[in-house]
Enzyme design. Sequence first.
Site, PDB file in Angstrom:
ATOM      1  N   THR A   1      -2.503   0.707  -1.593  1.00  0.00           N
ATOM      2  CA  THR A   1      -1.517  -0.288  -2.009  1.00  0.00           C
ATOM      3  C   THR A   1      -0.645   0.217  -3.145  1.00  0.00           C
ATOM      4  O   THR A   1       0.562  -0.054  -3.185  1.00  0.00           O
ATOM      5  CB  THR A   1      -2.231  -1.586  -2.435  1.00  0.00           C
ATOM      6  OG1 THR A   1      -3.023  -2.063  -1.344  1.00  0.00           O
ATOM      7  CG2 THR A   1      -1.237  -2.658  -2.835  1.00  0.00           C
ATOM      8  N   GLU A   2      -1.241   0.955  -4.065  1.00  0.00           N
ATOM      9  CA  GLU A   2      -0.501   1.439  -5.232  1.00  0.00           C
ATOM     10  C   GLU A   2       0.479   2.555  -4.884  1.00  0.00           C
ATOM     11  O   GLU A   2       1.617   2.559  -5.354  1.00  0.00           O
ATOM     12  CB  GLU A   2      -1.478   1.949  -6.299  1.00  0.00           C
ATOM     13  CG  GLU A   2      -2.308   0.880  -6.989  1.00  0.00           C
ATOM     14  CD  GLU A   2      -1.520   0.094  -8.017  1.00  0.00           C
ATOM     15  OE1 GLU A   2      -0.322   0.378  -8.206  1.00  0.00           O
ATOM     16  OE2 GLU A   2      -2.099  -0.831  -8.617  1.00  0.00           O
ATOM     17  N   SER A   3       0.037   3.528  -4.090  1.00  0.00           N
ATOM     18  CA  SER A   3       0.837   4.739  -3.914  1.00  0.00           C
ATOM     19  C   SER A   3       0.909   5.267  -2.494  1.00  0.00           C
ATOM     20  O   SER A   3       1.531   6.309  -2.259  1.00  0.00           O
ATOM     21  CB  SER A   3       0.258   5.853  -4.799  1.00  0.00           C
ATOM     22  OG  SER A   3      -1.049   6.209  -4.353  1.00  0.00           O
TER      23      SER A   3
ATOM     24  N   TRP B   1       8.669  -0.781  -6.621  1.00  0.00           N
ATOM     25  CA  TRP B   1       8.887   0.538  -6.041  1.00  0.00           C
ATOM     26  C   TRP B   1      10.364   0.843  -5.881  1.00  0.00           C
ATOM     27  O   TRP B   1      11.160  -0.002  -5.539  1.00  0.00           O
ATOM     28  CB  TRP B   1       8.239   0.624  -4.662  1.00  0.00           C
ATOM     29  CG  TRP B   1       6.772   0.672  -4.724  1.00  0.00           C
ATOM     30  CD1 TRP B   1       5.909  -0.358  -4.570  1.00  0.00           C
ATOM     31  CD2 TRP B   1       5.978   1.816  -4.963  1.00  0.00           C
ATOM     32  NE1 TRP B   1       4.630   0.071  -4.707  1.00  0.00           N
ATOM     33  CE2 TRP B   1       4.649   1.398  -4.940  1.00  0.00           C
ATOM     34  CE3 TRP B   1       6.277   3.169  -5.198  1.00  0.00           C
ATOM     35  CZ2 TRP B   1       3.603   2.263  -5.147  1.00  0.00           C
ATOM     36  CZ3 TRP B   1       5.238   4.032  -5.387  1.00  0.00           C
ATOM     37  CH2 TRP B   1       3.920   3.576  -5.364  1.00  0.00           C
TER      38      TRP B   1
ATOM     39  N   TYR C   1       0.191  -8.490  -4.263  1.00  0.00           N
ATOM     40  CA  TYR C   1      -0.694  -7.351  -4.505  1.00  0.00           C
ATOM     41  C   TYR C   1      -2.127  -7.675  -4.083  1.00  0.00           C
ATOM     42  O   TYR C   1      -2.783  -6.886  -3.388  1.00  0.00           O
ATOM     43  CB  TYR C   1      -0.648  -7.004  -5.989  1.00  0.00           C
ATOM     44  CG  TYR C   1      -1.500  -5.841  -6.417  1.00  0.00           C
ATOM     45  CD1 TYR C   1      -1.089  -4.530  -6.214  1.00  0.00           C
ATOM     46  CD2 TYR C   1      -2.722  -6.043  -7.067  1.00  0.00           C
ATOM     47  CE1 TYR C   1      -1.858  -3.454  -6.633  1.00  0.00           C
ATOM     48  CE2 TYR C   1      -3.499  -4.972  -7.486  1.00  0.00           C
ATOM     49  CZ  TYR C   1      -3.059  -3.686  -7.273  1.00  0.00           C
ATOM     50  OH  TYR C   1      -3.830  -2.627  -7.688  1.00  0.00           O
TER      51      TYR C   1
END
Length: 236
Positions: A126-128, A16, A223
């Site tokens: 978690t991703e975005s 990120w 992750y």
Amino acid sequence: MAINPASGSGVGQLRWVNLRSSSLKSETGKNSSEVSGSTSAEFSALLQERTLQSGDKDSATALNPLGDSSSLSVLLWQQLGGTSDSYNAISGEITETKPTDYEELIQTASTKYGVPVDLIKAVIDTESSFNPNVVSSAGAKGLMQLMDGTANGLGVSDPFDPAQSIDGGVRYLSYQLKRFDGQEKMALAAYNAGPGRVNKLGVNSDQELMEKLSQLPEETQAYILKIERARAEYGV
């Protein structure tokens, strides 16, 4: 529709530009809206100051190696401790979205592809952080952080469109679950690092995967654990 194996390995990479950090109250006792407003003003002032300081092309490039104003804004927002779900790099506005904004889309995708709702929400979180406009430094886009090649293979023409991103991302996740016989941690590792990395481990179950977890990239190790923690929040 066939997935591009080469591009699939890049799905969901989490390098990120900005980090997620949320809090309902600050240590001083201010509520979240007060803190957000104060930080927003500070951000605007700092952005203006930094822009003025970068008076020539060379200094601007040094300050903003990604080469565009939106990237500069994201970098400055990060320095102020801004969160990925409160800064929109496309519009330059500070906005927030939440799981309930996409409840219907998630429920539809869950029914369509047979993926549990709480798992879908944990992946998106978690991703975005439920920001549909996020772009990672690796180029993954949207709520479910699809790489361009993978998005194209899934028929996703606009990865920033929540409906397309959720449908495509859940579809891709369902492929991984089928590929690894319903072993969720293996599927998640494949979603993040690519199925090729998982296959190289020579494991056949989540338990075996966890025993060899250290052989996966640190990002993927983290992750899987983040998904597990986030899923606990959305479990029924």
